[in-house]
Design a protein around this motif. Structure first.
Motif, mmCIF file in Angstrom:
data_model
loop_
_atom_site.group_PDB
_atom_site.id
_atom_site.type_symbol
_atom_site.label_atom_id
_atom_site.label_comp_id
_atom_site.label_asym_id
_atom_site.label_seq_id
_atom_site.Cartn_x
_atom_site.Cartn_y
_atom_site.Cartn_z
ATOM 1 N N ILE A 57 0.873 -1.174 0.000
ATOM 2 C CA ILE A 57 0.000 0.000 0.000
ATOM 3 C C ILE A 57 0.912 1.226 0.000
ATOM 4 O O ILE A 57 1.881 1.280 0.767
ATOM 5 C CB ILE A 57 -0.895 0.020 1.266
ATOM 6 N N VAL A 58 0.600 2.196 -0.847
ATOM 7 C CA VAL A 58 1.394 3.429 -0.916
ATOM 8 C C VAL A 58 0.483 4.621 -0.627
ATOM 9 O O VAL A 58 -0.732 4.464 -0.495
ATOM 10 C CB VAL A 58 2.073 3.587 -2.298
ATOM 11 N N ALA A 59 1.094 5.812 -0.540
ATOM 12 C CA ALA A 59 0.301 7.027 -0.286
ATOM 13 C C ALA A 59 0.765 8.113 -1.244
ATOM 14 O O ALA A 59 1.117 9.211 -0.830
ATOM 15 C CB ALA A 59 0.462 7.460 1.169
ATOM 16 N N ILE A 115 5.736 -4.513 9.832
ATOM 17 C CA ILE A 115 5.001 -3.261 10.074
ATOM 18 C C ILE A 115 4.470 -2.669 8.779
ATOM 19 O O ILE A 115 3.721 -1.696 8.790
ATOM 20 C CB ILE A 115 5.883 -2.212 10.802
ATOM 21 N N LYS A 116 4.868 -3.239 7.670
ATOM 22 C CA LYS A 116 4.471 -2.695 6.364
ATOM 23 C C LYS A 116 3.027 -3.081 6.037
ATOM 24 O O LYS A 116 2.624 -4.229 6.238
ATOM 25 C CB LYS A 116 5.392 -3.303 5.299
ATOM 26 N N VAL A 117 2.264 -2.118 5.519
ATOM 27 C CA VAL A 117 0.880 -2.406 5.144
ATOM 28 C C VAL A 117 0.852 -2.888 3.699
ATOM 29 O O VAL A 117 1.402 -2.249 2.797
ATOM 30 C CB VAL A 117 -0.011 -1.153 5.312
ATOM 31 N N VAL A 118 0.232 -4.052 3.508
ATOM 32 C CA VAL A 118 0.242 -4.702 2.191
ATOM 33 C C VAL A 118 -1.164 -5.179 1.826
ATOM 34 O O VAL A 118 -2.079 -5.150 2.662
ATOM 35 C CB VAL A 118 1.205 -5.925 2.196
ATOM 36 N N ALA A 119 -1.315 -5.615 0.589
ATOM 37 C CA ALA A 119 -2.592 -6.200 0.151
ATOM 38 C C ALA A 119 -2.281 -7.455 -0.640
ATOM 39 O O ALA A 119 -2.329 -7.460 -1.864
ATOM 40 C CB ALA A 119 -3.373 -5.206 -0.701
ATOM 41 N N GLY A 154 -3.141 -3.147 17.488
ATOM 42 C CA GLY A 154 -3.091 -1.984 18.368
ATOM 43 C C GLY A 154 -2.356 -0.777 17.795
ATOM 44 O O GLY A 154 -2.375 0.291 18.380
ATOM 45 N N PHE A 155 -1.697 -0.931 16.653
ATOM 46 C CA PHE A 155 -0.921 0.175 16.076
ATOM 47 C C PHE A 155 -1.730 0.946 15.022
ATOM 48 O O PHE A 155 -2.502 0.356 14.261
ATOM 49 C CB PHE A 155 0.376 -0.348 15.446
ATOM 50 N N PHE A 156 -1.503 2.244 14.995
ATOM 51 C CA PHE A 156 -2.157 3.079 13.980
ATOM 52 C C PHE A 156 -1.352 3.062 12.685
ATOM 53 O O PHE A 156 -0.114 2.985 12.718
ATOM 54 C CB PHE A 156 -2.261 4.531 14.479
ATOM 55 N N LEU A 157 -2.082 3.160 11.570
ATOM 56 C CA LEU A 157 -1.413 3.265 10.269
ATOM 57 C C LEU A 157 -0.917 4.693 10.086
ATOM 58 O O LEU A 157 -1.572 5.638 10.508
ATOM 59 C CB LEU A 157 -2.392 2.944 9.133
ATOM 60 N N GLN A 158 0.224 4.820 9.417
ATOM 61 C CA GLN A 158 0.700 6.156 9.051
ATOM 62 C C GLN A 158 1.271 6.156 7.635
ATOM 63 O O GLN A 158 1.827 5.154 7.178
ATOM 64 C CB GLN A 158 1.755 6.640 10.048
ATOM 65 N N GLU A 161 5.516 8.959 0.980
ATOM 66 C CA GLU A 161 4.563 8.679 -0.088
ATOM 67 C C GLU A 161 4.601 7.205 -0.498
ATOM 68 O O GLU A 161 3.627 6.659 -0.992
ATOM 69 C CB GLU A 161 4.854 9.556 -1.319
ATOM 70 N N GLU A 162 5.767 6.592 -0.288
ATOM 71 C CA GLU A 162 5.918 5.233 -0.798
ATOM 72 C C GLU A 162 5.972 4.173 0.284
ATOM 73 O O GLU A 162 6.248 3.008 0.014
ATOM 74 C CB GLU A 162 7.174 5.176 -1.691
ATOM 75 N N LEU A 163 5.688 4.602 1.502
ATOM 76 C CA LEU A 163 5.746 3.649 2.606
ATOM 77 C C LEU A 163 4.634 3.910 3.607
ATOM 78 O O LEU A 163 4.586 4.971 4.240
ATOM 79 C CB LEU A 163 7.118 3.751 3.305
ATOM 80 N N VAL A 164 3.748 2.933 3.729
ATOM 81 C CA VAL A 164 2.662 3.011 4.711
ATOM 82 C C VAL A 164 2.900 1.906 5.734
ATOM 83 O O VAL A 164 3.064 0.745 5.358
ATOM 84 C CB VAL A 164 1.285 2.857 4.036
ATOM 85 N N THR A 165 2.924 2.292 7.006
ATOM 86 C CA THR A 165 3.252 1.319 8.047
ATOM 87 C C THR A 165 2.187 1.332 9.149
ATOM 88 O O THR A 165 1.394 2.263 9.246
ATOM 89 C CB THR A 165 4.617 1.653 8.693
ATOM 90 N N ALA A 166 2.204 0.282 9.955
ATOM 91 C CA ALA A 166 1.328 0.217 11.126
ATOM 92 C C ALA A 166 2.245 0.101 12.329
ATOM 93 O O ALA A 166 2.578 -0.996 12.759
ATOM 94 C CB ALA A 166 0.402 -0.984 11.027
ATOM 95 N N ASP A 167 2.683 1.236 12.860
ATOM 96 C CA ASP A 167 3.708 1.207 13.910
ATOM 97 C C ASP A 167 3.618 2.399 14.869
ATOM 98 O O ASP A 167 4.578 2.709 15.542
ATOM 99 C CB ASP A 167 5.107 1.162 13.272
ATOM 100 N N VAL A 168 2.458 3.054 14.921
ATOM 101 C CA VAL A 168 2.314 4.185 15.839
ATOM 102 C C VAL A 168 1.400 3.769 16.984
ATOM 103 O O VAL A 168 0.269 3.328 16.745
ATOM 104 C CB VAL A 168 1.723 5.415 15.109
ATOM 105 N N SER A 169 1.904 3.869 18.224
ATOM 106 C CA SER A 169 1.076 3.401 19.339
ATOM 107 C C SER A 169 0.377 4.540 20.073
ATOM 108 O O SER A 169 -0.669 4.346 20.685
ATOM 109 C CB SER A 169 1.922 2.581 20.318
ATOM 110 N N GLU A 170 0.957 5.740 20.047
ATOM 111 C CA GLU A 170 0.367 6.870 20.767
ATOM 112 C C GLU A 170 0.025 7.972 19.783
ATOM 113 O O GLU A 170 0.843 8.323 18.936
ATOM 114 C CB GLU A 170 1.396 7.439 21.761
#
Ligand SMILES: *[C@@H]1O[C@H](CO)[C@@H](O)[C@H](O)[C@H]1NC(C)=O
Ligand SMILES: *[C@@H]1O[C@H](CO)[C@@H](O)[C@H](O)[C@H]1NC(C)=O
Ligand SMILES: *[C@@H]1O[C@H](CO)[C@@H](O)[C@H](O)[C@H]1NC(C)=O
Ligand SMILES: *[C@@H]1O[C@H](CO)[C@@H](O)[C@H](O)[C@H]1NC(C)=O
Ligand SMILES: *[C@@H]1O[C@H](CO)[C@@H](O)[C@H](O)[C@H]1NC(C)=O
Ligand SMILES: *[C@@H]1O[C@H](CO)[C@@H](O)[C@H](O)[C@H]1NC(C)=O
Ligand SMILES: *[C@@H]1O[C@H](CO)[C@@H](O)[C@H](O)[C@H]1NC(C)=O
Length: 505
Positions: A90-92, A128-132, A162-166, A170-179
């Motif tokens: 997944i990209v942004a 932590i990388k968001v993929v499809a 439990g992690f938020f996506l960020q 532009e080319e990297l979407v991760t799920a690694d934010v806890s606060e």
């Protein structure tokens, strides 16, 4: 019968010979009247636009199954995108949003969802990388959507770990934010939401309410939307039949697979008893087949996908539904016809799988009724109007169903009243003539409506339009059926049209 060479088959012949006999006379099967019917759409298979208020009390009703969401990162100012439509990351980095940037919801409950991408994979995590890359729903991750309290289009997506996506870049979407704190424009976990597509069918309503509440809501709907008085109205209006859309899960009532709830069969039983009392004929119409034959909400697709007819198992399951319905109502004097499937859509539904199904479905009806007509719906989409002729001409009492609307295509956008009427008299008339032959299958205009793209038409305009439609569709050798009896949009409601003089039957 000539191929009957083994004992089981012979035994079958001896036992069921009596039921085969009347079938021998079936080649004279010919209706002695034409069907003037109305569809009881939205009753046993719901469709949002017929009665949107049914959906009002669903918690978080913005996020039903099949809703298409687009997310614009507030930091990159670009949309989330399943690169290549799915199968990778997944990209942004997209400035505009369409198919690849649309994430379709599978609702788990009011706050938890799976995200399906363009190529049908589900969103998941690779570290932590968001993929499809996940093909099956069970292996996919679930996500929460958290909306800002005073601005519901500002959202965060939280993974089930439990992690938020960020949108890290532009080319990297991760799920690694806890606060997280606040909803600022400098926060890469914040996205602006656009709802690109909604669906409101039987799947959405039942899964939206959840099993307990759905049972209550549907029960209430079934017992109030169509009542005995409606059959009285139908007869008074000089109609002689109803086309009754049903969903495949009716065959496992009272315990259909979730999210569907039991009770639709009881409603159909009631309709048969009213029909008998008022001398109305019933055309059972399998409107929603397992897997969905057209991806529309009215065939109860979960997310717009169309899976019907892709396997022999699926076709066999559908034949069993037809067998169940015919067996149940074959003895009723009201059972007039069984429509094997509504509006299968090409090219997703191939002529080959449809023909295989029609042949088996026809035989299933004949096992229980020598006299019920068997209605074969022409395919929507790219297809030949006479493509079912080779099959249908060998099937006694078969009927081809075509639907004529002056809608759903840009050619109608700027047409005047007169142009619409001419279109009915010239174009639809010649289409109907093309499929109406003296020795072929009967023809049925199973859906039409006195509605168009004309703005501010007068009552007299509508009267002329519906009179033209009635004259042309009245030449269909089996008959016609208006879509539909009741609708919040007046012109789609035959009840309103008749009561207000817009249609004279
Ligand atoms: C929704 O489902 C998730 C995952 O199964 C569960 O953790 C959560 O408690 C559920 N929420 C509600 C409101 O039922
Ligand atoms: C998902 O499906 C695609 C296409 O059918 C296939 O090529 C791929 O290997 C599958 N991936 C997984 C993880 O099963
Ligand atoms: C929401 O509230 C914040 C402050 O609490 C305010 O700055 C903002 O304008 C509000 N947004 C809307 C859409 O009302
Ligand atoms: C977005 O990022 C991906 C991954 O690096 C890249 O392959 C693609 O070309 C980029 N697309 C645009 C429009 O920048
Ligand atoms: C149809 O009307 C719309 C405005 O209502 C206009 O924008 C469009 O150009 C017209 N199309 C044609 C083919 O005349
Ligand atoms: C209707 O038929 C006429 C005559 O064959 C043809 O000229 C016209 O293009 C058709 N209209 C549409 C909208 O297809
Ligand atoms: C239709 O009527 C409405 C309200 O009377 C008016 O605002 C609109 O301009 C009319 N539209 C056309 C195409 O005549």
């Amino acid at each position: 019968m000539a191929t009957c060479i083994n004992l089981t088959c012979l035994l079958h012949l001896l036992l069921f010979g009596a039921t085969i006999l009347p079938f021998a006379h079936a080649h004279t099967l010919r209706p002695n009247f034409r069907v003037r019917a109305v569809n009881l759409g939205g009753w046993l298979v719901t469709e949002g636009w017929i009665k949107p208020s049914l959906f009002d009390a669903i918690p978080n009703k913005d996020f039903l199954d099949g809703t298409g969401l687009q997310f614009k990162s507030v930091t990159t100012q670009k949309y989330l995108c399943a690169e290549s439509g799915g199968g990778t990351i997944i990209v942004a980095n997209r400035t505009a949003a369409s198919g690849w940037e649309t994430f379709t919801l599978w609702r788990i409950n009011e706050t938890t969802f799976r995200f399906r991408v363009f190529n049908k994979q589900f969103m998941g995590l690779d570290g932590i990388k968001v993929v499809a890359v996940v093909n099956t729903s069970t292996d996919s991750k679930t996500f929460h959507i958290i909306r800002k309290s005073n601005d519901s289009n500002r959202v965060r997506i939280k993974s089930s770990n439990g992690f938020f996506l960020q949108a890290k870049t532009e080319e990297l979407v991760t799920a690694d934010v806890s606060e997280v704190n606040g909803w600022g424009d400098d926060d890469p976990t914040v996205f602006v939401l656009t709802i690109a597509k909604r669906m409101q069918g039987e799947f959405q309503i039942t899964n939206g309410y959840g099993p307990h509440k759905a049972r209550q809501v549907m029960k209430e709907h079934w017992s109030t939307f169509i009542v005995e008085d409606d059959f009285e109205f139908i007869v008074k209006s000089k109609l002689n039949a109803v086309r009754m859309p049903v969903g495949w899960w009716i065959a496992s009532d009272p315990t259909p697979p979730p999210p569907y709830v039991g009770g639709s069969l009881q409603a159909l039983d009631k309709a048969f008893s009213w029909a008998q009392k008022y001398g109305v004929k019933i055309i059972i119409d399998l409107h929603a087949a397992p897997g969905s034959q057209n991806g529309f909400e009215h065939s109860s697709s979960r997310d717009g996908s169309q899976e019907w007819g892709k396997t022999d198992d699926n076709i066999r399951q559908t034949v069993r539904v037809i067998e169940f319905l015919t067996a149940r109502y074959a003895k009723s004097p009201s059972l007039f016809a069984v429509e094997l499937i509504n509006e299968p859509l090409a090219p997703g539904v191939t002529l080959e799988s449809l023909s295989k199904y029609y042949k088996a479905g026809y035989e299933a009806v004949r096992r229980h009724s020598p006299t019920a007509y068997v209605v074969l719906s022409n395919r929507l989409g790219p297809s030949q109007p006479r493509e079912l002729f080779p099959l249908a001409s060998g099937l006694m009492g078969s009927v081809i169903d075509v639907h004529y609307y002056d809608l759903f295509s840009d050619v109608f956008n700027n047409m005047t009243v007169q142009q619409n009427i001419d279109y009915v008299r010239v174009n639809q008339s010649s289409s109907l003539t093309h499929i109406t032959t003296s020795n072929g299958p009967f023809t049925f205009v199973g859906e039409w409506v006195s509605e168009w793209q004309v703005k501010n038409a007068t009552e007299e305009d509508y009267q002329r339009f519906s009179a033209a439609q009635l004259a042309v569709f009245g030449r269909a050798t089996f008959g016609w059926a208006y879509w539909t009896l009741k609708n919040v949009n007046n012109h789609w409601s035959l009840e309103w049209m008749v009561n207000n003089g817009y249609i004279k039957l």
